[in-house]
Design an enzyme around this catalytic site. Structure first.
Site, PDB file in Angstrom:
ATOM      1  N   ASP A 159       0.877  -1.168   0.000  1.00  0.00           N
ATOM      2  CA  ASP A 159       0.000   0.000   0.000  1.00  0.00           C
ATOM      3  C   ASP A 159       0.919   1.224   0.000  1.00  0.00           C
ATOM      4  O   ASP A 159       2.145   1.098  -0.204  1.00  0.00           O
ATOM      5  CB  ASP A 159      -0.979  -0.020   1.186  1.00  0.00           C
ATOM      6  CG  ASP A 159      -0.288   0.225   2.532  1.00  0.00           C
ATOM      7  OD1 ASP A 159       0.964   0.250   2.575  1.00  0.00           O
ATOM      8  OD2 ASP A 159      -0.996   0.391   3.547  1.00  0.00           O
TER       9      ASP A 159
ATOM     10  N   THR B 296       3.283  -1.253   8.664  1.00  0.00           N
ATOM     11  CA  THR B 296       3.779  -2.151   9.710  1.00  0.00           C
ATOM     12  C   THR B 296       3.998  -3.575   9.213  1.00  0.00           C
ATOM     13  O   THR B 296       4.591  -4.390   9.928  1.00  0.00           O
ATOM     14  CB  THR B 296       2.736  -2.239  10.847  1.00  0.00           C
ATOM     15  OG1 THR B 296       1.505  -2.699  10.258  1.00  0.00           O
ATOM     16  CG2 THR B 296       2.514  -0.897  11.526  1.00  0.00           C
TER      17      THR B 296
ATOM     18  N   HIS C  83       8.739 -30.235  11.115  1.00  0.00           N
ATOM     19  CA  HIS C  83       8.237 -29.018  10.459  1.00  0.00           C
ATOM     20  C   HIS C  83       7.234 -29.371   9.352  1.00  0.00           C
ATOM     21  O   HIS C  83       6.230 -28.682   9.177  1.00  0.00           O
ATOM     22  CB  HIS C  83       9.398 -28.194   9.913  1.00  0.00           C
ATOM     23  CG  HIS C  83      10.301 -27.674  10.991  1.00  0.00           C
ATOM     24  ND1 HIS C  83       9.814 -27.030  12.108  1.00  0.00           N
ATOM     25  CD2 HIS C  83      11.642 -27.727  11.139  1.00  0.00           C
ATOM     26  CE1 HIS C  83      10.821 -26.699  12.900  1.00  0.00           C
ATOM     27  NE2 HIS C  83      11.943 -27.117  12.340  1.00  0.00           N
TER      28      HIS C  83
ATOM     29  N   HIS D 189      11.712 -23.323   9.021  1.00  0.00           N
ATOM     30  CA  HIS D 189      10.697 -23.989   9.849  1.00  0.00           C
ATOM     31  C   HIS D 189       9.293 -23.958   9.242  1.00  0.00           C
ATOM     32  O   HIS D 189       8.548 -24.922   9.389  1.00  0.00           O
ATOM     33  CB  HIS D 189      10.616 -23.332  11.231  1.00  0.00           C
ATOM     34  CG  HIS D 189      11.849 -23.547  12.056  1.00  0.00           C
ATOM     35  ND1 HIS D 189      11.858 -23.343  13.415  1.00  0.00           N
ATOM     36  CD2 HIS D 189      13.106 -23.926  11.727  1.00  0.00           C
ATOM     37  CE1 HIS D 189      13.072 -23.604  13.895  1.00  0.00           C
ATOM     38  NE2 HIS D 189      13.848 -23.951  12.879  1.00  0.00           N
TER      39      HIS D 189
ATOM     40  N   CYS E 273       3.378  -3.099   3.891  1.00  0.00           N
ATOM     41  CA  CYS E 273       2.536  -1.966   4.254  1.00  0.00           C
ATOM     42  C   CYS E 273       3.316  -1.224   5.332  1.00  0.00           C
ATOM     43  O   CYS E 273       4.511  -1.495   5.505  1.00  0.00           O
ATOM     44  CB  CYS E 273       1.127  -2.380   4.687  1.00  0.00           C
ATOM     45  SG  CYS E 273       1.022  -3.353   6.190  1.00  0.00           S
TER      46      CYS E 273
HETATM   47  C1  RB5 Z   1      -1.642   2.754   6.440  1.00  0.00           C
HETATM   48  O1  RB5 Z   1      -1.750   3.974   7.062  1.00  0.00           O
HETATM   49  C2  RB5 Z   1      -1.293   1.661   7.431  1.00  0.00           C
HETATM   50  O2  RB5 Z   1      -2.394   1.409   8.256  1.00  0.00           O
HETATM   51  C3  RB5 Z   1      -0.899   0.423   6.679  1.00  0.00           C
HETATM   52  O3  RB5 Z   1       0.181   0.687   5.854  1.00  0.00           O
HETATM   53  C4  RB5 Z   1      -0.486  -0.775   7.505  1.00  0.00           C
HETATM   54  O4  RB5 Z   1       0.485  -0.448   8.439  1.00  0.00           O
HETATM   55  C5  RB5 Z   1      -1.583  -1.562   8.099  1.00  0.00           C
HETATM   56  O5  RB5 Z   1      -1.383  -2.608   8.752  1.00  0.00           O
END
Ligand code: RB5
Length: 151
Positions: free
Chosen positions: A9, A68, A135, A99, A66
């Protein structure tokens, strides 16, 4: 040569472009499912097709980002046959290949620095599944859960 699907994203866009350049320089074939700018987008719209390409064997594995890595990994793990690992260290990149035989790598574009993420990508791609009996058995149990849940 390995073919890799790639998606992010807006939160992962900048690092996706850097990961893409790295992969192309290393000689991998890349199928980029977007995004193509920093405009705010919903990660599931781009991550899902990239994960589906792995499940459908159009590519060998996938790398998704993304902010996080959490939304991306949750989305990818909804696809049957996908074992997506959200990785923030080189050590875990190696362990999840050995694993879990993870076939999609999720990265945090905003909370892990680029050098670390590139080192993670390199280790993840260079590490083989161990094929240890324990595994194999655990992965097989995950597949059975998928079967149960998708009935
Ligand atoms: C976008 O603002 C953020 O929420 C997205 O990139 C991600 O971290 C969601 O898990």
């Amino acid at each position: 040569m390995k073919k890799i699907s790639l998606a992010s994203d807006h939160g992962g866009y900048e690092q996706k472009e850097a990961v893409k350049n790295f992969l192309l320089t290393e000689g991998y074939e890349v199928k980029d499912f977007g995004v193509y700018s920093e405009e705010s987008q919903d990660y599931s719209d781009f991550i899902y097709p990239a994960a589906k390409a792995v499940a459908d064997k159009e590519v060998d594995c996938g790398i998704i980002l993304c902010g996080t890595g959490i939304g991306a990994s949750i989305t990818a793990n909804k696809v049957r046959g996908i074992r997506c690992a959200l990785v923030t260290s080189v050590e875990v990149a190696q362990l999840t290949r050995e694993h879990n035989d993870s076939n999609v790598l999720a990265l945090a574009g905003r909370t892990t620095d680029l050098d670390t993420n590139l080192a993670i990508v390199k280790t993840w791609l260079d590490t083989e599944f161990s094929h240890d009996e324990r595994h194999e058995r655990r992965i097989d149990k995950i597949s059975k859960i998928e079967d149960k849940e998708n009935r």
